[in-house]
Motif scaffolding. Structure first.
Motif, PDB file in Angstrom:
ATOM      1  N   ARG A   4      -0.443   4.881   9.732  1.00 41.77           N
ATOM      2  CA  ARG A   4      -0.106   5.942   9.387  1.00 41.77           C
ATOM      3  C   ARG A   4       1.677   5.790   9.169  1.00 41.77           C
ATOM      4  N   ILE A   5       1.826   6.448   7.732  1.00 35.83           N
ATOM      5  CA  ILE A   5       3.326   6.604   7.689  1.00 35.83           C
ATOM      6  C   ILE A   5       3.791   7.992   7.953  1.00 35.83           C
ATOM      7  N   MET A   6       4.686   8.113   8.744  1.00 34.25           N
ATOM      8  CA  MET A   6       5.020   9.349   9.210  1.00 34.25           C
ATOM      9  C   MET A   6       5.367  10.175   8.201  1.00 34.25           C
ATOM     10  N   GLY A   7       4.657  11.481   8.232  1.00 28.74           N
ATOM     11  CA  GLY A   7       5.297  12.551   7.114  1.00 28.74           C
ATOM     12  C   GLY A   7       4.579  12.322   5.914  1.00 28.74           C
ATOM     13  N   ARG A  41      16.859  -0.429   4.346  1.00 24.81           N
ATOM     14  CA  ARG A  41      16.150   0.539   3.330  1.00 24.81           C
ATOM     15  C   ARG A  41      15.299  -0.224   2.469  1.00 24.81           C
ATOM     16  N   ARG A  42      15.703  -1.415   1.924  1.00 21.68           N
ATOM     17  CA  ARG A  42      14.857  -2.139   0.885  1.00 21.68           C
ATOM     18  C   ARG A  42      13.725  -2.669   1.781  1.00 21.68           C
ATOM     19  N   ALA A  43      13.756  -3.021   2.848  1.00  9.61           N
ATOM     20  CA  ALA A  43      12.959  -3.866   3.625  1.00  9.61           C
ATOM     21  C   ALA A  43      11.778  -2.693   4.064  1.00  9.61           C
ATOM     22  N   LEU A  44      12.026  -1.695   4.575  1.00  8.86           N
ATOM     23  CA  LEU A  44      11.254  -0.700   4.964  1.00  8.86           C
ATOM     24  C   LEU A  44      10.711  -0.156   3.696  1.00  8.86           C
ATOM     25  N   ASP A  74      12.439   7.979   4.421  1.00 10.55           N
ATOM     26  CA  ASP A  74      13.853   8.452   4.735  1.00 10.55           C
ATOM     27  C   ASP A  74      14.397   8.285   6.189  1.00 10.55           C
ATOM     28  N   ALA A  75      13.700   7.337   6.881  1.00 10.84           N
ATOM     29  CA  ALA A  75      14.116   7.165   8.492  1.00 10.84           C
ATOM     30  C   ALA A  75      15.534   6.380   8.452  1.00 10.84           C
ATOM     31  N   THR A  76      16.209   6.858   9.254  1.00  9.23           N
ATOM     32  CA  THR A  76      17.484   6.063   9.221  1.00  9.23           C
ATOM     33  C   THR A  76      17.327   4.656  10.248  1.00  9.23           C
TER      34      THR A  76
END
Length: 92
Positions: A4-7, A41-44, A74-76
């Motif tokens: 699952r990818i949240m959202g 952000r790149r790795a995620l 968009d997770a921080t």
């Protein structure tokens, strides 16, 4: 395996993709340790893109349990650190 990818939703992936996901998870953990938001952000994004590319989407009305839950695109960095503690995203 169901991821699952949240959202976003869920994807069904063959276990043969585990090594690639583990490698991307390792990169993400390195970026988290560096504390640099851009690298994080790149790795995620690379990990989430791999799930989307390698997996087959599961319909939204399916009630299959997820074996792995990944943060939203968009997770921080701070939010993911809090969510994970010292664990990786992909079980090793």
């Amino acid at each position: 395996m169901i991821v699952r990818i949240m959202g976003e939703g869920q994807w069904k992936l063959d276990d043969s993709h585990f090594p690639e996901l583990n490698a991307l998870d390792d990169e993400l953990l390195e970026e988290m340790e560096s504390g640099e938001e851009e690298g994080f952000r790149r790795a995620l994004g690379a990990l989430l893109d791999a799930v989307r590319r390698l997996g087959s989407p599961i319909p939204d009305d399916a009630l299959d349990p997820s074996e792995l839950i990944l943060p939203a695109p968009d997770a921080t960095l701070a939010g993911v650190r809090e969510m994970l503690g010292d664990d990786g995203l992909v079980p090793g």
